[in-house]
Design a protein around this motif. Structure first.
Motif, PDB file in Angstrom:
ATOM      1  N   GLY A 220     -47.804 -74.091  84.079  1.00 30.66           N
ATOM      2  CA  GLY A 220     -47.044 -73.802  85.294  1.00 30.66           C
ATOM      3  C   GLY A 220     -47.369 -72.466  85.915  1.00 30.66           C
ATOM      4  O   GLY A 220     -46.833 -72.118  86.963  1.00 30.66           O
ATOM      5  N   GLY A 221     -48.253 -71.684  85.287  1.00 31.96           N
ATOM      6  CA  GLY A 221     -48.661 -70.408  85.864  1.00 31.96           C
ATOM      7  C   GLY A 221     -49.634 -70.631  87.012  1.00 31.96           C
ATOM      8  O   GLY A 221     -50.537 -71.460  86.916  1.00 31.96           O
ATOM      9  N   ALA A 222     -49.460 -69.902  88.104  1.00 34.97           N
ATOM     10  CA  ALA A 222     -50.300 -70.084  89.292  1.00 34.97           C
ATOM     11  C   ALA A 222     -50.922 -68.757  89.707  1.00 34.97           C
ATOM     12  O   ALA A 222     -50.353 -67.693  89.465  1.00 34.97           O
ATOM     13  CB  ALA A 222     -49.469 -70.651  90.447  1.00 34.97           C
ATOM     14  N   TYR A 223     -52.089 -68.847  90.345  1.00 37.92           N
ATOM     15  CA  TYR A 223     -52.732 -67.637  90.839  1.00 37.92           C
ATOM     16  C   TYR A 223     -53.419 -67.895  92.163  1.00 37.92           C
ATOM     17  O   TYR A 223     -53.775 -69.024  92.495  1.00 37.92           O
ATOM     18  CB  TYR A 223     -53.716 -67.067  89.816  1.00 37.92           C
ATOM     19  CG  TYR A 223     -54.901 -67.946  89.481  1.00 37.92           C
ATOM     20  CD1 TYR A 223     -56.060 -67.914  90.256  1.00 37.92           C
ATOM     21  CD2 TYR A 223     -54.875 -68.773  88.366  1.00 37.92           C
ATOM     22  CE1 TYR A 223     -57.157 -68.695  89.933  1.00 37.92           C
ATOM     23  CE2 TYR A 223     -55.970 -69.566  88.031  1.00 37.92           C
ATOM     24  CZ  TYR A 223     -57.106 -69.525  88.816  1.00 37.92           C
ATOM     25  OH  TYR A 223     -58.194 -70.302  88.494  1.00 37.92           O
ATOM     26  N   VAL A 224     -53.594 -66.816  92.908  1.00 32.48           N
ATOM     27  CA  VAL A 224     -54.342 -66.828  94.163  1.00 32.48           C
ATOM     28  C   VAL A 224     -55.469 -65.816  94.003  1.00 32.48           C
ATOM     29  O   VAL A 224     -55.225 -64.650  93.716  1.00 32.48           O
ATOM     30  CB  VAL A 224     -53.450 -66.444  95.361  1.00 32.48           C
ATOM     31  CG1 VAL A 224     -54.279 -66.349  96.632  1.00 32.48           C
ATOM     32  CG2 VAL A 224     -52.311 -67.441  95.528  1.00 32.48           C
ATOM     33  N   LEU A 225     -56.698 -66.273  94.182  1.00 34.55           N
ATOM     34  CA  LEU A 225     -57.871 -65.409  94.034  1.00 34.55           C
ATOM     35  C   LEU A 225     -58.516 -65.254  95.400  1.00 34.55           C
ATOM     36  O   LEU A 225     -58.951 -66.233  96.005  1.00 34.55           O
ATOM     37  CB  LEU A 225     -58.852 -66.053  93.048  1.00 34.55           C
ATOM     38  CG  LEU A 225     -60.110 -65.259  92.702  1.00 34.55           C
ATOM     39  CD1 LEU A 225     -59.770 -64.095  91.802  1.00 34.55           C
ATOM     40  CD2 LEU A 225     -61.138 -66.167  92.032  1.00 34.55           C
ATOM     41  N   ARG A 226     -58.587 -64.026  95.910  1.00 38.93           N
ATOM     42  CA  ARG A 226     -59.122 -63.822  97.252  1.00 38.93           C
ATOM     43  C   ARG A 226     -59.595 -62.374  97.443  1.00 38.93           C
ATOM     44  O   ARG A 226     -59.115 -61.455  96.781  1.00 38.93           O
ATOM     45  CB  ARG A 226     -58.068 -64.163  98.302  1.00 38.93           C
ATOM     46  CG  ARG A 226     -56.811 -63.305  98.220  1.00 38.93           C
ATOM     47  CD  ARG A 226     -55.752 -63.775  99.208  1.00 38.93           C
ATOM     48  NE  ARG A 226     -54.612 -62.853  99.223  1.00 38.93           N
ATOM     49  CZ  ARG A 226     -53.548 -63.021  99.995  1.00 38.93           C
ATOM     50  NH1 ARG A 226     -53.467 -64.055 100.813  1.00 38.93           N
ATOM     51  NH2 ARG A 226     -52.553 -62.149  99.964  1.00 38.93           N
ATOM     52  N   PHE A 227     -60.545 -62.204  98.337  1.00 37.29           N
ATOM     53  CA  PHE A 227     -61.011 -60.882  98.785  1.00 37.29           C
ATOM     54  C   PHE A 227     -61.592 -60.027  97.666  1.00 37.29           C
ATOM     55  O   PHE A 227     -61.443 -58.810  97.659  1.00 37.29           O
ATOM     56  CB  PHE A 227     -59.869 -60.112  99.471  1.00 37.29           C
ATOM     57  CG  PHE A 227     -59.111 -60.894 100.498  1.00 37.29           C
ATOM     58  CD1 PHE A 227     -59.776 -61.626 101.468  1.00 37.29           C
ATOM     59  CD2 PHE A 227     -57.722 -60.910 100.498  1.00 37.29           C
ATOM     60  CE1 PHE A 227     -59.080 -62.346 102.420  1.00 37.29           C
ATOM     61  CE2 PHE A 227     -57.014 -61.636 101.451  1.00 37.29           C
ATOM     62  CZ  PHE A 227     -57.695 -62.358 102.411  1.00 37.29           C
ATOM     63  N   ASN A 228     -62.250 -60.665  96.680  1.00 41.04           N
ATOM     64  CA  ASN A 228     -62.831 -59.925  95.568  1.00 41.04           C
ATOM     65  C   ASN A 228     -64.356 -59.855  95.690  1.00 41.04           C
ATOM     66  O   ASN A 228     -64.974 -60.669  96.374  1.00 41.04           O
ATOM     67  CB  ASN A 228     -62.457 -60.606  94.240  1.00 41.04           C
ATOM     68  CG  ASN A 228     -60.966 -60.651  94.023  1.00 41.04           C
ATOM     69  OD1 ASN A 228     -60.346 -59.664  93.650  1.00 41.04           O
ATOM     70  ND2 ASN A 228     -60.373 -61.818  94.253  1.00 41.04           N
ATOM     71  N   ASN A 229     -64.958 -58.885  95.025  1.00 37.58           N
ATOM     72  CA  ASN A 229     -66.410 -58.771  94.923  1.00 37.58           C
ATOM     73  C   ASN A 229     -66.838 -59.233  93.536  1.00 37.58           C
ATOM     74  O   ASN A 229     -66.352 -58.702  92.524  1.00 37.58           O
ATOM     75  CB  ASN A 229     -66.850 -57.320  95.150  1.00 37.58           C
ATOM     76  CG  ASN A 229     -66.532 -56.840  96.545  1.00 37.58           C
ATOM     77  OD1 ASN A 229     -66.828 -57.512  97.519  1.00 37.58           O
ATOM     78  ND2 ASN A 229     -65.925 -55.666  96.656  1.00 37.58           N
TER      79      ASN A 229
END
Length: 244
Positions: A220-229
C-alpha cells in the motif's frame, strides 16, 4: 490625567489580559547544538531536544556503531555535504542508522521530521528509516540535501507515512535508494491512490549515480518519482511497485 498616561494604562491592561487568557499557547522552537558528529554527542543532543526543535550537528567525521532512535518530531541538521560526514558501521545490521518512530504527541501534531545537510557512508548499511505502524497518517517527513554513498538503503519508509525526499545525491546505493512499505490494509484503506493527491512519498530533484533500484514500494506504499537526474543503472529493477 493626561492623554499619554491614559494610553499607557490601556496598553498595560491589554498586555496583562493577553498573558491572563493565553498563558501557555505561545511556544517557540529551540536550537540544540551537538558538541560533535559522534554518536554519543548527537544522541545526547536529540534526547535533550523538545518537539519541533532543531538539532545542529557540526562539521566533522564520525562512525556510528549504534542506531539513533528518535521519537519526537525534530529537524536534524548537518553542515552540508562534505562537511558533516557520518559512516554507518556494520554493527548496525538490519536496523537503520537513524530510526524515526513518532510518538503519540508527534503523530497527533503531525509535526515535521527532517534530516538535512549530511553525507552518509556505509558498506551496505541502511541509513534513515521513518516508521509509523499506527492508523494515524503522518505526512510531514522531509529528507533533503544529503548524500548517500555506498549504502544498501538510503531511506526506508515503513507505515502510514507520506512526505518528501528531495535534493539528495544517491551514489552506488546497492539495493534501494528509496524504499516505501505501507502498513498493509491500513494504508490501502486510508490512503487514496488518486493521481494528484499528497498521499505518497515524493522523490524529486535528486541525483542518482550508478543506481540500483531507484524506488520501490509495497503493502500500500506509494511514491511519485519526478524531476530527478539519473546516470548509470546497475539493476534491472530500476523501478518496482507492489502497491498503489
Amino acid at each position: 490625567m493626561t492623554v499619554p498616561n491614559i494610553i499607557k494604562k490601556i496598553l498595560t491592561l491589554l498586555v496583562f489580559c493577553t498573558f491572563l487568557f493565553y498563558p501557555y499557547t505561545v511556544s517557540y522552537a529551540g536550537t540544540i547544538y551537538a558538541v560533535s558528529a559522534s554518536y554519543s554527542d548527537v544522541a545526547l543532543a536529540t534526547s535533550s531536544a523538545g518537539y519541533g526543535d532543531t538539532v545542529i550537528v557540526p562539521s566533522g567525521s564520525a562512525t556510528w556503531t549504534s542506531t539513533l532512535y528518535i521519537t519526537k518530531h525534530i529537524t536534524l541538521q548537518g553542515m552540508g555535504i562534505g562537511n558533516t560526514i557520518v559512516t554507518a558501521a556494520p554493527s548496525i545490521g538490519n536496523d537503520a542508522m537513524i530510526n524515526y518512530k513518532p510518538d503519540a504527541l508527534s503523530r497527533s501534531a503531525n509535526g515535521l521530521f527532517r534530516v538535512t545537510g549530511f553525507e552518509f557512508h556505509g558498506s551496505g548499511e541502511r541509513i534513515i528509516a521513518p516508521v509509523n505502524d499506527t492508523s494515524t497518517h503522518v505526512d510531514r517527513i522531509r529528507i533533503d540535501h544529503n548524500k548517500f554513498d555506498g549504502v544498501s538503503y538510503g531511506v526506508r519508509f515503513h507505515g502510514l507515512i507520506s512526505g518528501l525526499v528531495d535534493s539528495n545525491i544517491f551514489k552506488d546505493v546497492t539495493i534501494h535508494e528509496v524504499y516505501i512499505l505501507g502498513y498493509e490494509s491500513t494504508s490501502w484503506n486510508q490512503l487514496s491512490d488518486e493521481p494528484g493527491s499528497g498521499n505518497a512519498i515524493f522523490i524529486e530533484d535528486n541525483t542518482f549515480i550508478d543506481a540500483g533500484s531507484i524506488a520501490a514500494g509495497g503493502q500500500g506504499g506509494a511514491y511519485v518519482l519526478r524531476f530527478n537526474n539519473i546516470s548509470g543503472i546497475d539493476d534491472y529493477t530500476f523501478l518496482d511497485a507492489h502497491g498503489n
